[in-house]
Design a protein around this motif. Sequence first.
Motif, PDB file in Angstrom:
ATOM      1  N   SER A 121     127.565 -51.337 -20.836  1.00 45.60           N
ATOM      2  CA  SER A 121     126.706 -52.426 -21.292  1.00 45.60           C
ATOM      3  C   SER A 121     127.539 -53.436 -22.072  1.00 45.60           C
ATOM      4  O   SER A 121     128.599 -53.098 -22.616  1.00 45.60           O
ATOM      5  CB  SER A 121     125.558 -51.898 -22.158  1.00 45.60           C
ATOM      6  N   TYR A 122     127.055 -54.681 -22.107  1.00 47.28           N
ATOM      7  CA  TYR A 122     127.656 -55.716 -22.955  1.00 47.28           C
ATOM      8  C   TYR A 122     127.291 -55.439 -24.411  1.00 47.28           C
ATOM      9  O   TYR A 122     126.178 -54.993 -24.714  1.00 47.28           O
ATOM     10  CB  TYR A 122     127.121 -57.090 -22.578  1.00 47.28           C
ATOM     11  N   PHE A 159     130.457 -57.779 -12.147  1.00 42.20           N
ATOM     12  CA  PHE A 159     130.035 -58.696 -13.211  1.00 42.20           C
ATOM     13  C   PHE A 159     129.427 -59.926 -12.541  1.00 42.20           C
ATOM     14  O   PHE A 159     130.140 -60.708 -11.899  1.00 42.20           O
ATOM     15  CB  PHE A 159     131.221 -59.123 -14.070  1.00 42.20           C
ATOM     16  N   VAL A 162     126.877 -65.519 -15.239  1.00 37.13           N
ATOM     17  CA  VAL A 162     125.672 -65.846 -15.998  1.00 37.13           C
ATOM     18  C   VAL A 162     124.986 -67.095 -15.450  1.00 37.13           C
ATOM     19  O   VAL A 162     123.750 -67.201 -15.465  1.00 37.13           O
ATOM     20  CB  VAL A 162     126.039 -66.031 -17.486  1.00 37.13           C
ATOM     21  N   CYS A 170     117.742 -65.888 -18.704  1.00 41.76           N
ATOM     22  CA  CYS A 170     118.982 -65.194 -19.043  1.00 41.76           C
ATOM     23  C   CYS A 170     119.210 -65.107 -20.550  1.00 41.76           C
ATOM     24  O   CYS A 170     119.626 -64.064 -21.061  1.00 41.76           O
ATOM     25  CB  CYS A 170     120.162 -65.914 -18.388  1.00 41.76           C
ATOM     26  N   GLY A 197     127.063 -62.967 -21.785  1.00 41.99           N
ATOM     27  CA  GLY A 197     126.120 -62.135 -21.058  1.00 41.99           C
ATOM     28  C   GLY A 197     124.714 -62.653 -21.218  1.00 41.99           C
ATOM     29  O   GLY A 197     124.465 -63.627 -21.943  1.00 41.99           O
ATOM     30  N   CYS A 198     123.793 -61.995 -20.529  1.00 40.75           N
ATOM     31  CA  CYS A 198     122.383 -62.373 -20.606  1.00 40.75           C
ATOM     32  C   CYS A 198     121.652 -61.402 -21.524  1.00 40.75           C
ATOM     33  O   CYS A 198     121.629 -60.197 -21.273  1.00 40.75           O
ATOM     34  CB  CYS A 198     121.741 -62.341 -19.229  1.00 40.75           C
ATOM     35  N   GLN A 207     122.911 -58.025 -14.143  1.00 39.54           N
ATOM     36  CA  GLN A 207     124.106 -58.738 -14.581  1.00 39.54           C
ATOM     37  C   GLN A 207     125.355 -57.838 -14.523  1.00 39.54           C
ATOM     38  O   GLN A 207     126.468 -58.317 -14.423  1.00 39.54           O
ATOM     39  CB  GLN A 207     123.929 -59.293 -15.984  1.00 39.54           C
ATOM     40  N   LEU A 208     125.131 -56.515 -14.576  1.00 40.82           N
ATOM     41  CA  LEU A 208     126.205 -55.529 -14.456  1.00 40.82           C
ATOM     42  C   LEU A 208     125.776 -54.427 -13.490  1.00 40.82           C
ATOM     43  O   LEU A 208     124.630 -53.975 -13.539  1.00 40.82           O
ATOM     44  CB  LEU A 208     126.539 -54.911 -15.808  1.00 40.82           C
TER      45      LEU A 208
END
Length: 216
Positions: A121-122, A159, A162, A170, A197-198, A207-208
């Motif tokens: 995760s971000y 990835f 964005v 987002c 990131g979102c 997003q990932l």
Amino acid sequence: MFSFKKPRVSLVFLSAAGASAALLLSACGGGTTTASSTTSSPAPSSSASPAATASSSPSTPDSSAGTGAPAPAAGNGLCKAGDVSLSLGQGDSGAGSSYRPLNIKNTSGKPCTIQGFPGVSYVGGDNGQQVGPPAFRAGEKGAAVKLNPGQSAAADIQFVQVRNFDPAVCKPTPVKGLRVYLPQETASNFIADPGTGCAGGNLPGNQLSVKTVHRA
């Protein structure tokens, strides 16, 4: 008359025998000690019964396995957060996404095994707050990979750019990198990789995305 006199003689004889027995008991004095030792014997048996009940209880092995020194069998030999170093390799880009391998190197002095999907995760902010949903697990779980000291495995990460998402949905947010959990591990590792990131939780896509671990 004869039948009446005979019982009187028997009573006299019995009383004499009783008196003799009493004199013998008082002279020996051992009968009282024997009785007291017999009375004390039930105490150990009563104290032992709760221990036997506890050892037969199914909850005893579960609680001792969680707090005792031996690790659960399922955790033996698995790669832990402190056994590895993580890095992002160079990858390819296309169709609004970039694809990079998550490299997992065994830096410990013993072999360990890894299998499945890492949790990715971000994270951002000053406290490592998660930004947006964690990575989607793509594909099937692969075979176990045994890593000797110095050997590496990898898991491919997608990835998504964005800018592919509506900014209102987002909610673009600066990120400092990735938080990574190895499969079946509760401690995490951090990989610095600044970007965006979102933070929105209702994205129309992922997003990932991460694939299962494979040998590098």
